[in-house]
Design a protein around this motif. Structure first.
Motif, PDB file in Angstrom:
ATOM      1  N   ILE A 134     -13.389  10.884   3.316  1.00  0.00           N
ATOM      2  CA  ILE A 134     -12.228  10.005   3.478  1.00  0.00           C
ATOM      3  C   ILE A 134     -11.440  10.561   4.657  1.00  0.00           C
ATOM      4  O   ILE A 134     -11.059  11.731   4.650  1.00  0.00           O
ATOM      5  N   ILE A 148     -12.647   5.084   4.125  1.00  0.00           N
ATOM      6  CA  ILE A 148     -13.149   5.661   2.878  1.00  0.00           C
ATOM      7  C   ILE A 148     -14.664   5.517   2.864  1.00  0.00           C
ATOM      8  O   ILE A 148     -15.183   4.400   2.911  1.00  0.00           O
ATOM      9  N   VAL A 173     -10.572   9.389  -4.556  1.00  0.00           N
ATOM     10  CA  VAL A 173      -9.433   8.576  -4.119  1.00  0.00           C
ATOM     11  C   VAL A 173      -8.138   9.116  -4.728  1.00  0.00           C
ATOM     12  O   VAL A 173      -7.122   9.290  -4.045  1.00  0.00           O
ATOM     13  N   LEU A 184      -4.234   8.373   0.203  1.00  0.00           N
ATOM     14  CA  LEU A 184      -4.533   7.191  -0.615  1.00  0.00           C
ATOM     15  C   LEU A 184      -3.666   7.127  -1.871  1.00  0.00           C
ATOM     16  O   LEU A 184      -4.052   6.518  -2.862  1.00  0.00           O
ATOM     17  N   ALA A 231      -7.434   3.335  -8.753  1.00  0.00           N
ATOM     18  CA  ALA A 231      -8.597   4.161  -9.091  1.00  0.00           C
ATOM     19  C   ALA A 231      -8.468   4.718 -10.502  1.00  0.00           C
ATOM     20  O   ALA A 231      -9.462   4.809 -11.240  1.00  0.00           O
ATOM     21  N   VAL A 282     -16.444   3.921  -4.591  1.00  0.00           N
ATOM     22  CA  VAL A 282     -15.708   2.815  -3.982  1.00  0.00           C
ATOM     23  C   VAL A 282     -16.689   1.733  -3.531  1.00  0.00           C
ATOM     24  O   VAL A 282     -16.475   0.534  -3.760  1.00  0.00           O
TER      25      VAL A 282
END
Lengths: 160, 267
Positions: B55, B64, B73, B79, B86, B100
Motif C-alpha cells: 500500500i 492499494i 488496510v 487508509l 475493512a 481488497v
C-alpha cells in the motif's frame, strides 16, 4: 488427484506431508497429521471453530489452501499447553465455565490467543470483537469473555 | 479435478489465466466453493509477488495492492477513513485473509469494501496494463480474465467519508445492505457527492438520482429531503434469505438519512 509435498512447522515441530490439490488446511491437519484440535464446523469460514494461527496471525483452516503453506508456522489449540501445564487461557476456560459442549473452544482459544499476543490489556469490547468470528451456541458468550479477561490478568501478572 | 498453479511474477500469472481458470486472492470465498465441490473452474491461479500486497502513496493518491488484506488496510495510517469498512468485513480471521482485490469479485451480500471503492471513484489497475473504473469492472467481473493488480484512490476530504452497514447479527453478520457516501462541501453546500449501496442489486450500485438531488444542498434535514425521495430510483433490491426487496426498499432511505445526518459516522 495430484498430490503436493509440503513441510510446515506445526506447534514448533517440523512436519512433512502430502496434500491433495485444493485441499484445505483443516483436512491436512486432521487427516494428514492427526492434530484433531481444530474442529470441522461449517467448512465455509463462518463458525470459526477451525481457527489456527499461521505465522502468528489468526486464520481459518477450513478456507486456507494447504499447498500454500510450505515453510509456514502453524499453531493450533493442541499446541497451547506446555507439557502438562495448560495455557492460562485453557485453565481460565475451565475455571470460568467457558465451555459447555466444547466444540467452539479450540477456535475461541486461538482467537483469544491472537488478541492477547498483540494486546495484553484488552477491554471487554475488544474481547467481544476478537471472538466475533467464532460462534458458540451453548454459553451465550459471557463466560467466554470473562474467561479471556481473567486469563489476560493472569498472563500480565506472570510477566511482571 | 482442480489444479493449483502458483506463480512468483504477475506477468506469468496473467499469462496462465484461461477460460477455465480462477485467480485466487485470499481464498475466503473460493475455498468455500472448493470445500462444497461447487466451483465453476478447473484451475486456480495464484501469484506470490510481494508487490501485490503493498500500500503506497503516489503523489497524494493511495495505491492499494490487490493482495492487501482487510487487516493491512486497518493497520495503514493513510487508509484510516477505510478502516471502518475493512473492519466490517467478517471477523478477525477473515480480515487476515480476505483481500481488497478479492472483494471486488465477491457476490452479494459480500462486497462492502467494493461499495466503498465505488463511492470513492477508485481506478482499478489490471495486469493487462489497462485501468478501468469501478462501475465498468463490476459490470463485467464475471467474464474478466485479466488480473486486478491494484486499486488507486484519491483520499476523500477529511471527515467527508461515511459508511454504514446494516446486518441482523451483531457484532458481525453479512450485510442486509450497506451504504458509503463521499460528501465534499464547498461553501457550506455539498459538491461532488457520491453515494453507493451494497445489497441493493446484484453488484454494488451508485445512486445517481440521490447524488444529483444532494448537489448544492446543505447537509441538513431539509437539504437531504429530496435525495431520500428519489434514492430508490437507481436501486434494484431482490428477495433473498436475508431480507425481502420490500424491506430493503423501505429501510434504504431511512439508513441513508441517518448516514447523512449522523456526524459520528464520518471519517
Amino acid at each position: 488427484m495430484p498430490r503436493t509435498p509440503i513441510t510446515l512447522v506445526l506447534n514448533g515441530t517440523e512436519r512433512s506431508l502430502f496434500v491433495e490439490s485444493g485441499e484445505n488446511l483443516l483436512d491436512a491437519l486432521r487427516r494428514g497429521i492427526g492434530d484433531l484440535s481444530p474442529k470441522y464446523g461449517c467448512a465455509q469460514g463462518t463458525c470459526g471453530t477451525c481457527s489456527v494461527q499461521v505465522d502468528g496471525r489468526l486464520q481459518l483452516a477450513c478456507i486456507t489452501l494447504a499447498e500454500t503453506l510450505s515453510g509456514r508456522s502453524i499453531t493450533t489449540a493442541g499446541g497451547l499447553a506446555e507439557g502438562n501445564e495448560l495455557h492460562p487461557l485453557q485453565r481460565s476456560f475451565m475455571e470460568n465455565f467457558a465451555a459447555q459442549c466444547g466444540y467452539c473452544t479450540p477456535g475461541m482459544l486461538m482467537a483469544a490467543k491472537s488478541l492477547l499476543d498483540r494486546n495484553p490489556h484488552p477491554r471487554r469490547q475488544e474481547v467481544v470483537e476478537a471472538i466475533s468470528g467464532n460462534l458458540c451456541r451453548c454459553t451465550g458468550y459471557e463466560p467466554i469473555i470473562d474467561a479471556i479477561l481473567k486469563a489476560a490478568e493472569v498472563m500480565r501478572r506472570r510477566t511482571r | 479435478m482442480i489444479t493449483v498453479d502458483t506463480y512468483s511474477s504477475l506477468d506469468e500469472a496473467a499469462s496462465g489465466m484461461d477460460s477455465h481458470s480462477c485467480f485466487m486472492g485470499g481464498g475466503t470465498l473460493i475455498m468455500r466453493d472448493l470445500n462444497y465441490g461447487r466451483q465453476a473452474f478447473r484451475r486456480l491461479v495464484r501469484c506470490t509477488d510481494p508487490q501485490l500486497r503493498t500500500i503506497r502513496n503516489e503523489r497524494g493518491r493511495i495505491v492499494i495492492g490487490a493482495a492487501a488484506t482487510m487487516s493491512d488496510v486497518i493497520e495503514n495510517r493513510d487508509l484510516e477513513f477505510l478502516a471502518p469498512v475493512a473492519a466490517a468485513v467478517g471477523g478477525p480471521a477473515i480480515r487476515n485473509m480476505a483481500t481488497v482485490g478479492g472483494n471486488l469479485f465477491a457476490p452479494a451480500p459480500f462486497g462492502d469494501f467494493a461499495t466503498a471503492l465505488l463511492a470513492l471513484d477508485a481506478r482499478i489497475r489490471m495486469s493487462s496494463g489497462q485501468e478501468t473504473g469501478m462501475a465498468a469492472l463490476l459490470s463485467s467481473r464475471q467474464d474478466s480474465r485479466s488480473i486486478v493488480t491494484a486499486i488507486d484512490i484519491a483520499p476523500p476530504p477529511r471527515g467527508r467519508f461515511r459508511f454504514h452497514k446494516v446486518s441482523r447479527v451483531k457484532p458481525k453478520g453479512v450485510s442486509v445492505l450497506s451504504i458509503c457516501a463521499v460528501l465534499p462541501m464547498n461553501g457550506g453546500r455539498l459538491s461532488g457527492v457520491r453515494v453507493a449501496f451494497n445489497g441493493m442489486g446484484s453488484t454494488p450500485l451508485r445512486a445517481p438520482a440521490a447524488e444529483a438531488a444532494l448537489e448544492g444542498k446543505p447537509l441538513d434535514r431539509n437539504g437531504i429531503g429530496p435525495a431520500l425521495e428519489v434514492v430508490l430510483q437507481d436501486l434494484q433490491p431482490v428477495d433473498d434469505e436475508l431480507a425481502t426487496a420490500w424491506y430493503r426498499r423501505t429501510v434504504a432511505p431511512v439508513y441513508l438519512r441517518r448516514l447523512l445526518l449522523e456526524r459520528s459516522r464520518a471519517w
